[in-house]
Design an enzyme around this catalytic site. Structure first.
Site, short mmCIF file in Angstrom:
data_model
loop_
_atom_site.label_atom_id
_atom_site.label_comp_id
_atom_site.label_asym_id
_atom_site.label_seq_id
_atom_site.Cartn_x
_atom_site.Cartn_y
_atom_site.Cartn_z
N ASN A 1 -1.59 5.06 -2.16
CA ASN A 1 -0.92 4.52 -3.35
C ASN A 1 -1.93 4.48 -4.51
O ASN A 1 -3.00 3.86 -4.39
CB ASN A 1 -0.42 3.10 -3.02
N HIS B 1 -3.08 1.52 -8.86
CA HIS B 1 -4.20 0.82 -9.51
C HIS B 1 -4.90 1.68 -10.55
O HIS B 1 -5.47 1.17 -11.51
CB HIS B 1 -5.23 0.37 -8.47
N HIS C 1 4.57 3.32 -7.41
CA HIS C 1 5.66 2.36 -7.63
C HIS C 1 5.98 2.35 -9.11
O HIS C 1 5.17 1.90 -9.93
CB HIS C 1 5.19 0.97 -7.15
N ARG D 1 7.66 0.55 -11.69
CA ARG D 1 8.26 -0.78 -11.84
C ARG D 1 9.14 -0.83 -13.08
O ARG D 1 8.92 -0.09 -14.04
CB ARG D 1 7.16 -1.85 -11.93
N ARG E 1 4.48 -1.56 -15.82
CA ARG E 1 3.16 -2.15 -16.06
C ARG E 1 2.01 -1.22 -15.65
O ARG E 1 0.92 -1.36 -16.14
CB ARG E 1 3.04 -3.49 -15.35
N GLU F 1 8.13 4.43 -4.72
CA GLU F 1 8.58 3.05 -4.46
C GLU F 1 9.35 2.58 -5.68
O GLU F 1 8.89 2.78 -6.81
CB GLU F 1 7.38 2.12 -4.29
N THR G 1 4.13 -6.52 -4.72
CA THR G 1 5.36 -6.78 -3.98
C THR G 1 5.15 -7.93 -3.00
O THR G 1 4.21 -7.91 -2.22
CB THR G 1 5.77 -5.50 -3.20
N GLU H 1 9.54 0.77 6.26
CA GLU H 1 8.11 0.49 6.10
C GLU H 1 7.94 -0.98 6.44
O GLU H 1 8.49 -1.86 5.75
CB GLU H 1 7.63 0.78 4.67
N HIS I 1 0.88 -2.70 3.14
CA HIS I 1 0.62 -3.88 2.33
C HIS I 1 -0.53 -4.68 2.93
O HIS I 1 -0.41 -5.21 4.04
CB HIS I 1 1.83 -4.80 2.13
#
Ligand code: PXP
Length: 237
Positions: A7, A10, A43, A45, A49, A70, A101, A151, A191
């Site tokens: 992922n 970041h 992801h 969103r 963001r 995601e 999340t 998941e 996660h």
């Protein structure tokens, strides 16, 4: 052998901190693939963001492994997925105020509305994964929804402070993974998985894929620091 999906959200978070062009999650994804990643996860969103629409569109062109998008199960996101056609969509719960999340999607509660979302994504040729807590009732709901994957949310396991709590959560994950496999659902997990706790989880043979972001990005910043500074020292001196 489990696969690793990386992922890169970041990287986009750092870029958005300056509303700049770098660092680019697209380049990070390519480097992750050079490093052996079996898939790339982002992801998108509602509040944009970190990952932007452009990132998802460009990643669709550049990712050579698998692109896993995601997203929340909203009309807007389903439309974007239908257009972009990622290999997999992972449906996650989303709250504006959260840092990341928090917990799995309550698929039992939202089962009725998810029928249409899963059907629409399948109709567009997109595989569906549901991010859920390791709870048999959610696995059975995912089965009724004909989800291709689940998941398993490993956040509670990762945050467990005592050995006995961690052991308890580990057992829940094992039970959930076994049930999902028995029902013919592919098992992903993610996660809070890091370089220490992954030793527990990698022994669960039902888990086909780990989705990991934070710990890899945190390490990448630190192991890359020395080289980045050395290069700038040379340039300024
Ligand atoms: N899986 C899902 C559904 C997530 O929302 C996240 C966080 O973006 C991850 C996996 C990765 O978690 P982490 O960044 O803690 O490795």
């Amino acid at each position: 052998m489990a696969r690793l999906a990386v992922n890169v959200d970041h990287v986009a978070t750092v870029r958005q901190a300056r509303l700049a062009k770098e660092p680019d999650p697209v380049i990070a994804a390519a480097l992750a693939e050079f490093g052996g990643a079996h898939g790339i996860v982002v992801h998108l969103r509602e509040d944009r963001r970190h990952i932007q629409d452009r990132d998802v569109a460009v990643l669709r062109e550049t990712v050579k492994t698998k692109l896993n998008l995601e997203m929340a199960a909203t009309k807007e996101m389903v439309e974007i997925a239908r257009k972009i056609k990622p290999d997999v969509v992972t449906l996650v719960p989303e709250k504006r105020q959260e840092l990341t999340t928090e917990g799995g999607l309550d698929v039992v509660h939202f089962e009725q509305s998810l029928v249409e979302v899963v059907g629409t994504l399948h109709g567009a040729g997109i595989a569906v994964s549901l991010f859920i807590d390791p709870d048999p009732k959610h696995i059975k709901s995912a089965h009724r929804l004909e989800s291709d994957y689940i998941e398993i949310h490993t956040g509670t396991f990762a945050e467990a402070r005592s050995f006995s709590r961690r052991q308890e959560e580990y057992e829940r994950i094992v039970t959930a993974a076994r049930l999902a496999q028995k029902l013919g659902i592919g098992v992903h997990a993610g996660h809070g998985v890091d370089y220490q706790n992954v030793h527990w989880l990698r022994g669960i043979k039902e888990i086909e894929e780990f989705s990991i972001g934070h710990s890899i990005m945190a390490r990448a910043i630190l192991v890359g620091m020395e080289r980045a500074v050395r290069e700038m020292v040379q340039l300024v001196s």
